[in-house]
Write an enzyme that holds these catalytic residues in place. Structure first.
Site, PDB file in Angstrom:
ATOM      1  N   GLU A   1      -7.866 -17.209  -0.924  1.00 42.57           N
ATOM      2  CA  GLU A   1      -6.927 -16.048  -0.423  1.00 42.57           C
ATOM      3  C   GLU A   1      -5.875 -16.520   0.707  1.00 42.57           C
ATOM      4  O   GLU A   1      -4.761 -16.283   0.711  1.00 42.57           O
ATOM      5  CB  GLU A   1      -7.199 -14.760  -0.270  1.00 42.57           C
ATOM      6  CG  GLU A   1      -7.902 -14.066  -1.558  1.00 42.57           C
ATOM      7  CD  GLU A   1      -7.962 -12.585  -1.449  1.00 42.57           C
ATOM      8  OE1 GLU A   1      -7.811 -12.115  -0.261  1.00 42.57           O
ATOM      9  OE2 GLU A   1      -8.164 -11.781  -2.673  1.00 42.57           O
TER      10      GLU A   1
ATOM     11  N   ARG B   1      -0.208  -3.453  -4.961  1.00 44.02           N
ATOM     12  CA  ARG B   1      -1.435  -2.630  -5.643  1.00 44.02           C
ATOM     13  C   ARG B   1      -0.668  -1.696  -6.472  1.00 44.02           C
ATOM     14  O   ARG B   1      -0.138  -0.732  -5.950  1.00 44.02           O
ATOM     15  CB  ARG B   1      -2.413  -2.040  -4.672  1.00 44.02           C
ATOM     16  CG  ARG B   1      -3.138  -2.804  -3.727  1.00 44.02           C
ATOM     17  CD  ARG B   1      -4.087  -3.921  -4.593  1.00 44.02           C
ATOM     18  NE  ARG B   1      -4.900  -4.924  -3.868  1.00 44.02           N
ATOM     19  CZ  ARG B   1      -5.558  -5.660  -4.289  1.00 44.02           C
ATOM     20  NH1 ARG B   1      -5.639  -5.971  -5.799  1.00 44.02           N
ATOM     21  NH2 ARG B   1      -6.559  -6.477  -3.539  1.00 44.02           N
TER      22      ARG B   1
ATOM     23  N   ALA C   1     -10.492 -10.012   0.110  1.00 37.66           N
ATOM     24  CA  ALA C   1     -11.557  -9.500  -0.591  1.00 37.66           C
ATOM     25  C   ALA C   1     -11.362  -9.886  -2.146  1.00 37.66           C
ATOM     26  O   ALA C   1     -10.415 -10.510  -2.715  1.00 37.66           O
ATOM     27  CB  ALA C   1     -11.487  -7.894  -0.672  1.00 37.66           C
TER      28      ALA C   1
ATOM     29  N   GLU D   1     -13.675 -16.395  -1.465  1.00 39.85           N
ATOM     30  CA  GLU D   1     -12.370 -15.554  -1.391  1.00 39.85           C
ATOM     31  C   GLU D   1     -11.774 -15.789  -0.015  1.00 39.85           C
ATOM     32  O   GLU D   1     -10.505 -15.815  -0.208  1.00 39.85           O
ATOM     33  CB  GLU D   1     -12.742 -14.011  -1.193  1.00 39.85           C
ATOM     34  CG  GLU D   1     -13.480 -13.331  -2.602  1.00 39.85           C
ATOM     35  CD  GLU D   1     -12.556 -13.674  -3.873  1.00 39.85           C
ATOM     36  OE1 GLU D   1     -11.333 -13.557  -3.532  1.00 39.85           O
ATOM     37  OE2 GLU D   1     -12.910 -13.553  -5.054  1.00 39.85           O
TER      38      GLU D   1
ATOM     39  N   GLU E   1      -1.270 -12.212  -6.071  1.00 41.81           N
ATOM     40  CA  GLU E   1      -1.405 -13.320  -4.792  1.00 41.81           C
ATOM     41  C   GLU E   1      -0.428 -14.077  -4.525  1.00 41.81           C
ATOM     42  O   GLU E   1      -0.316 -14.790  -3.624  1.00 41.81           O
ATOM     43  CB  GLU E   1      -2.770 -13.795  -4.961  1.00 41.81           C
ATOM     44  CG  GLU E   1      -3.842 -13.052  -5.234  1.00 41.81           C
ATOM     45  CD  GLU E   1      -5.213 -13.370  -5.376  1.00 41.81           C
ATOM     46  OE1 GLU E   1      -5.203 -14.903  -5.596  1.00 41.81           O
ATOM     47  OE2 GLU E   1      -6.366 -12.961  -5.308  1.00 41.81           O
TER      48      GLU E   1
END
Length: 208
Positions: free
Chosen positions: A102, A69, A81, A98, A148
Site C-alpha cells: 500500500e 470507501r 490494512a 500490506e 488503491e
C-alpha cells in the site's frame, strides 16, 4: 484489579450454520444456536479478519492513506490494512505485506498495539493492529489498481491525528482506535506494546 470488566468467551451449541449469501470478499451466514434453552437465529457477515498497521516515524508522525470507501461514499483517511484472506498466512507477514503493497515501506520493528472486534453485533471481523517503526522504502514500488490506484499518502503528527479524531474530522474505526491507543501508550513510554507474535486473546479466538 480483580473486578475489572473483561470480555468473556462463550461456547454455545450451534445446531445449524448456513451461508445464505456468498459474496466476492465475504459471506452472510445464518446460525441457529441454543441460548438459555431456546433456539435463537442470528445472521451475520462472515469475515476472514484483517490486519492494520500504524506506521510511526522518528518524529512521531503517523502515515495516513486516503482511500475511497463506497459503502459510506467517502474518501477516508485510514492506516494501511488488508484482509487475512490467504489461508495459513502469519498475521505479521500479512501486515508486512500490506505495508509494502500500500505504501512501499518496510519496518525494522513490529509490535502488537491491540486487537479488536469491529462490529460484534453484525459480523465476526477481528482486526489486529500493529505498530511499525524504523521505516524504510522498499526496493520496488508496488503497482496499485482499483480504489488503491489514486490513494493519497500523508504523514501527520500523532497529536494532530488524535485532535482530528476527537473533533470528528477523522472517523475510520481502525484509525480512531489505533491513534487513541498509541497516544495513551506513548504516555507510558510504549510499555503497553506487545510482541509481534502475541497470541490472540481468548475472547477473540472465534475462528482464528
Amino acid at each position: 484489579m480483580s473486578d475489572a470488566p473483561r470480555d468473556e468467551p462463550v461456547d454455545l451449541s450451534v445446531s445449524r450454520s448456513d451461508v445464505v449469501f456468498a459474496g466476492k470478499i465475504w459471506d452472510v451466514r445464518s446460525e441457529t444456536f441454543d441460548y438459555n434453552g431456546k433456539d435463537t437465529l442470528r445472521e451475520f457477515v462472515d469475515h476472514p479478519g484483517a490486519v492494520a498497521v500504524l506506521a510511526i516515524d522518528d518524529d512521531d508522525r503517523v502515515l495516513l492513506i486516503q482511500q475511497y470507501r463506497h459503502p459510506v461514499r467517502s474518501r477516508e483517511w485510514e492506516i494501511p490494512a488488508g484482509l487475512l484472506d490467504i489461508s495459513g498466512e502469519d498475521f505479521l507477514v500479512a501486515a508486512q505485506r500490506e505495508l509494502a503493497e500500500e505504501v512501499d515501506l518496510r519496518a525494522d520493528t513490529w509490535n502488537v498495539l491491540l486487537d479488536y472486534a469491529t462490529t460484534p453485533g453484525g459480523n465476526n471481523e477481528l482486526i489486529r493492529i500493529y505498530v511499525a517503526r524504523g521505516l524504510h522504502a522498499t526496493d520496488t514500488p508496488f503497482d496499485r489498481e482499483d480504489e488503491e490506484a489514486d490513494m493519497q499518502v500523508r504523514w501527520v503528527p500523532l497529536d494532530e491525528v488524535v485532535a482530528a479524531v476527537l473533533d470528528g474530522t477523522l472517523q475510520n474505526p481502525s484509525l480512531v482506535i489505533s491513534s487513541l491507543a498509541a497516544y495513551r501508550s506513548r504516555v507510558d513510554g510504549w510499555a503497553s506494546l506487545k510482541p509481534a507474535d502475541e497470541p490472540w486473546p481468548e475472547w477473540l479466538r472465534l475462528h482464528k
